[in-house]
Design a protein around this motif. Structure first.
Motif, PDB file in Angstrom:
ATOM      1  N   THR A 226       1.059  -1.099  -0.006  1.00 48.05           N
ATOM      2  CA  THR A 226       0.031   0.084   0.221  1.00 48.05           C
ATOM      3  C   THR A 226       0.917   1.374   0.007  1.00 48.05           C
ATOM      4  OG1 THR A 226       0.019  -0.060   2.399  1.00 48.05           O
ATOM      5  CG2 THR A 226      -1.597  -1.364   1.381  1.00 48.05           C
ATOM      6  N   SER A 227       0.262   2.465  -0.046  1.00 47.28           N
ATOM      7  CA  SER A 227       1.029   3.692  -0.208  1.00 47.28           C
ATOM      8  C   SER A 227       1.582   3.808   0.984  1.00 47.28           C
ATOM      9  CB  SER A 227       0.112   4.852  -0.616  1.00 47.28           C
ATOM     10  OG  SER A 227      -1.138   4.933   0.536  1.00 47.28           O
ATOM     11  N   ALA A 228       1.045   3.384   2.161  1.00 51.45           N
ATOM     12  CA  ALA A 228       1.607   3.452   3.472  1.00 51.45           C
ATOM     13  C   ALA A 228       2.778   2.662   3.738  1.00 51.45           C
ATOM     14  CB  ALA A 228       0.744   3.158   4.715  1.00 51.45           C
ATOM     15  N   ILE A 229       2.696   1.513   3.137  1.00 49.98           N
ATOM     16  CA  ILE A 229       3.984   0.416   3.307  1.00 49.98           C
ATOM     17  C   ILE A 229       5.150   0.976   2.475  1.00 49.98           C
ATOM     18  CG2 ILE A 229       4.714  -2.008   2.615  1.00 49.98           C
ATOM     19  CD1 ILE A 229       3.144  -1.792   5.025  1.00 49.98           C
ATOM     20  N   LYS A 230       4.883   1.631   1.071  1.00 49.72           N
ATOM     21  CA  LYS A 230       5.896   1.907   0.340  1.00 49.72           C
ATOM     22  C   LYS A 230       6.582   3.299   1.062  1.00 49.72           C
ATOM     23  CE  LYS A 230       5.349   1.522  -4.218  1.00 49.72           C
ATOM     24  NZ  LYS A 230       4.986   1.683  -5.523  1.00 49.72           N
ATOM     25  N   ASP A 231       5.775   4.168   1.475  1.00 46.91           N
ATOM     26  CA  ASP A 231       6.116   5.268   2.221  1.00 46.91           C
ATOM     27  C   ASP A 231       7.181   4.557   3.435  1.00 46.91           C
ATOM     28  OD1 ASP A 231       6.303   8.194   2.622  1.00 46.91           O
ATOM     29  OD2 ASP A 231       5.655   7.685   4.589  1.00 46.91           O
ATOM     30  N   ALA A 232       6.673   3.672   3.988  1.00 48.46           N
ATOM     31  CA  ALA A 232       7.766   3.305   5.299  1.00 48.46           C
ATOM     32  C   ALA A 232       9.023   2.930   4.610  1.00 48.46           C
ATOM     33  CB  ALA A 232       6.910   2.284   5.985  1.00 48.46           C
ATOM     34  N   ILE A 233       9.096   1.744   3.607  1.00 48.68           N
ATOM     35  CA  ILE A 233      10.324   1.305   2.838  1.00 48.68           C
ATOM     36  C   ILE A 233      11.061   2.379   2.383  1.00 48.68           C
ATOM     37  CG2 ILE A 233      10.931   0.008   0.950  1.00 48.68           C
ATOM     38  CD1 ILE A 233       8.375  -2.065   1.556  1.00 48.68           C
ATOM     39  N   ALA A 234      10.532   3.355   1.690  1.00 48.42           N
ATOM     40  CA  ALA A 234      11.173   4.428   1.123  1.00 48.42           C
ATOM     41  C   ALA A 234      11.991   5.124   2.165  1.00 48.42           C
ATOM     42  CB  ALA A 234      10.269   5.665   0.532  1.00 48.42           C
ATOM     43  N   LYS A 235      11.239   5.538   3.551  1.00 49.29           N
ATOM     44  CA  LYS A 235      11.771   6.122   4.697  1.00 49.29           C
ATOM     45  C   LYS A 235      13.167   5.318   5.032  1.00 49.29           C
ATOM     46  CE  LYS A 235       8.743   9.343   6.879  1.00 49.29           C
ATOM     47  NZ  LYS A 235       7.941   9.519   7.959  1.00 49.29           N
ATOM     48  N   LEU A 236      12.867   4.176   5.424  1.00 49.91           N
ATOM     49  CA  LEU A 236      13.728   3.233   5.840  1.00 49.91           C
ATOM     50  C   LEU A 236      14.983   3.096   5.095  1.00 49.91           C
ATOM     51  CD1 LEU A 236      11.220   0.512   7.373  1.00 49.91           C
ATOM     52  CD2 LEU A 236      12.527   2.054   8.949  1.00 49.91           C
ATOM     53  N   SER A 237      14.693   3.182   3.812  1.00 48.99           N
ATOM     54  CA  SER A 237      15.909   2.770   2.604  1.00 48.99           C
ATOM     55  C   SER A 237      16.844   3.907   2.995  1.00 48.99           C
ATOM     56  CB  SER A 237      15.546   2.604   1.500  1.00 48.99           C
ATOM     57  OG  SER A 237      14.841   3.717   0.848  1.00 48.99           O
ATOM     58  N   TYR A 238      16.399   5.118   2.949  1.00 50.76           N
ATOM     59  CA  TYR A 238      16.903   6.355   3.144  1.00 50.76           C
ATOM     60  C   TYR A 238      17.588   6.538   4.603  1.00 50.76           C
ATOM     61  CZ  TYR A 238      18.026  11.142   3.636  1.00 50.76           C
ATOM     62  OH  TYR A 238      18.500  12.573   3.809  1.00 50.76           O
ATOM     63  N   LEU A 239      16.983   6.134   5.584  1.00 50.82           N
ATOM     64  CA  LEU A 239      17.274   6.381   7.042  1.00 50.82           C
ATOM     65  C   LEU A 239      18.717   5.470   7.082  1.00 50.82           C
ATOM     66  CD1 LEU A 239      16.944   7.119   9.847  1.00 50.82           C
ATOM     67  CD2 LEU A 239      15.481   5.478  10.221  1.00 50.82           C
ATOM     68  N   TYR A 240      18.560   4.166   6.501  1.00 46.17           N
ATOM     69  CA  TYR A 240      19.502   3.262   7.048  1.00 46.17           C
ATOM     70  C   TYR A 240      20.466   2.800   5.602  1.00 46.17           C
ATOM     71  CZ  TYR A 240      16.893   2.539  11.342  1.00 46.17           C
ATOM     72  OH  TYR A 240      16.447   2.582  12.479  1.00 46.17           O
ATOM     73  N   SER A 241      20.203   3.392   4.665  1.00 48.45           N
ATOM     74  CA  SER A 241      21.022   3.148   3.403  1.00 48.45           C
ATOM     75  C   SER A 241      20.835   1.855   3.011  1.00 48.45           C
ATOM     76  CB  SER A 241      22.350   3.776   3.574  1.00 48.45           C
ATOM     77  OG  SER A 241      22.805   4.857   3.698  1.00 48.45           O
ATOM     78  N   ILE A 242      19.656   1.418   3.038  1.00 48.65           N
ATOM     79  CA  ILE A 242      19.248   0.005   2.515  1.00 48.65           C
ATOM     80  C   ILE A 242      18.841  -0.335   0.981  1.00 48.65           C
ATOM     81  CG2 ILE A 242      17.814  -2.317   3.083  1.00 48.65           C
ATOM     82  CD1 ILE A 242      17.281  -0.970   5.734  1.00 48.65           C
ATOM     83  N   ASN A 243      19.615  -1.047   0.261  1.00 50.63           N
ATOM     84  CA  ASN A 243      19.157  -1.218  -1.006  1.00 50.63           C
ATOM     85  C   ASN A 243      18.122  -2.228  -1.278  1.00 50.63           C
ATOM     86  OD1 ASN A 243      20.323  -3.812  -0.999  1.00 50.63           O
ATOM     87  ND2 ASN A 243      22.455  -3.061  -1.466  1.00 50.63           N
TER      88      ASN A 243
END
Length: 471
Positions: A226-243
């Protein structure tokens, strides 16, 4: 990156508008939760813009940026940098308009997140925790919470409106002018409290297509994203530099028994992954490039050294490593070494760039972590904040740094042939000695490795000259 003088000038006018009424509690949130992340200058700029609006109003008079410069006793470059931090963290929206060569701005102040939104944001709360430490963070959280009142044994006895009041009748209301009189005048609106919006991370930096390739449609249906899940993934990838590759495993670990993706589990698993990769440390919020307040020579790009300084001030350490590798991604060990000196030694990005530049050339284009950390520790104790002061210190302490490098090599080079004449950065060599150093013979191997750096320097010297020609 555009230079600030292309973005704003002292004579440019601005008007402040408040996107909703701010309460006293909002000011507490900004002072205690936002200020540790954005710094006192950005916080003061927010409050100053706020106080330019009269009490009980939402729109200020028109001012010029000269007024801000005088009020802060700062140059416009520092004010511009503070403004960008407010925009980035969601406290300010900026609009601009140009009419007949006259440029004006609207600065729209945004309400801060509520304390609950901030502490459950998933990104800002992590940065604040790392900034303040556990003890201070928990104490601060306690100041925004209180014990929940137990009301389970109470019964509500509140009377409704119609229980207390009676109406004069429909006919009376129909002939009243109250309805019309209550409508705001043309182009007016009532004051109101706007809903604050969490920080939004643009998902364009994350490769969702690659993530989906690694996840079976049967195992993880696309409708779960969902948009909420994709937003959380985008945030976490930015925060923790996760590819995307590493995020695949984190998503799989976050599936619930009823085949849903838990945001709480995503956050926990992403944090655990990062701490395993980074020896239990949490990420910090730092400037991507050298802060404007610690820059020099932005308007003077006359000499080769001026242009190199401008490059080192306007590129991130990660981008510098990419440039040195002809566009290739730097190794994880190199990134870890650079991250460690930025976080542990508190070196600004521009100073870190000088250090990387110096160490790479002195160690045959290899980023020696121990050598890097030893010099970084020295610069940290010296409180080096600018690119120019880092260069000057490297020149004055060169003999000492040479001894550190030699002592490290003694044990590994006893059986090797005598080492070649060392190469030094162009900025290190004095003008009168440059011809002598240029004549020194280098081996083909070293020349090949240095060619990349020299090409990068020429590229940015040219760009620097172009920037200078626009002034």
């Amino acid at each position: 990156m555009k230079q600030y003088w292309n973005e704003v000038q002292p004579i440019d006018a601005f008007t402040v508008v408040m996107n909703g009424i701010l309460h006293q509690h909002d000011k507490k949130i900004i002072a205690l939760l936002y200020q540790p992340l954005i710094g006192p200058i950005s916080t003061t700029l927010y409050n100053t813009l706020l106080y330019m609006v009269e009490e009980g109003r939402t729109l200020s008079e028109e001012w010029t940026h000269y007024h801000l410069m005088n009020a802060f006793d700062l140059n416009l470059e520092e004010i511009y940098h503070a403004r960008l931090k407010l925009e980035g963290i969601g406290l300010l929206k900026t609009y601009t308009q140009t009419n007949n060569d006259r440029r004006s701005f609207i600065y729209e102040l945004q309400p801060p997140l509520s304390a609950e939104q901030f502490f459950t944001d998933g990104m800002l709360n992590i940065y604040l925790y790392q900034k303040l430490g556990q003890t201070h963070f928990l104490k601060l959280k306690k100041s925004f919470t209180e014990k929940k009142l137990d009301m389970k044994d109470f019964s509500e006895v509140t009377r409704s409106f119609q229980d207390v009041f009676t109406s004069m009748g429909a006919n009376t209301l129909a002939h009243s002018e109250g309805h019309t009189a209550s409508i705001p005048e043309h182009e007016e609106e009532y004051f109101h409290r706007q809903k604050s919006h969490p920080i939004s991370i643009d998902g364009s930096h994350f490769d969702f297509d690659l993530l989906f390739v690694g996840l079976s449609e049967v195992m993880v249906p696309r409708k779960l994203f969902t948009s909420a899940i994709k937003d959380a993934i985008a945030k976490l990838s930015y925060l923790y530099s996760i590819n995307a590759i590493d995020m695949k495993n984190i998503v799989l670990q976050s599936l619930t028994p009823d085949q849903k993706i838990s945001i709480d589990d995503l956050r926990k698993n992403a944090r655990d992954w990062y701490q395993m990769e980074n020896e239990t440390r949490l990420p910090q919020l730092v400037d991507r490039i050298q802060p404007v307040i610690h820059r020099e020579n932005e308007t003077r790009l006359e000499t080769k050294e001026d242009k190199l300084i401008s490059y080192l001030e306007t590129v991130s350490p990660r981008q510098l490593l990419i440039d040195l590798s002809d566009g290739g991604e730097p190794s994880k060990s190199d990134l870890q070494a650079v991250e460690d000196i930025m976080f542990q030694q508190k070196l600004p990005p521009g100073v870190t760039n000088v250090l990387v530049h110096y160490v790479m050339l002195k160690t045959d284009m290899k980023l020696s972590k121990n050598y890097l950390e030893k010099i970084a520790s020295h610069w940290s104790r010296k409180k080096i904040k600018t690119v120019k002061s880092a260069m000057d210190l490297a020149k004055s302490e060169h003999r000492q740094y040479q001894e550190w490098a030699s002592s490290k090599k003694d044990s590994t080079q006893k059986r090797k042939k005598p080492i070649r004449t060392e190469k030094l950065p162009d900025w290190f060599v004095s003008q009168e000695d440059s011809s002598h150093n240029d004549a020194e013979m280098q081996t083909e191997e070293l020349e090949d490795k240095l060619r990349r750096l020299e090409a990068i320097q020429r590229k940015y010297q040219k760009n620097g000259g172009d920037k200078g020609g626009k002034n």
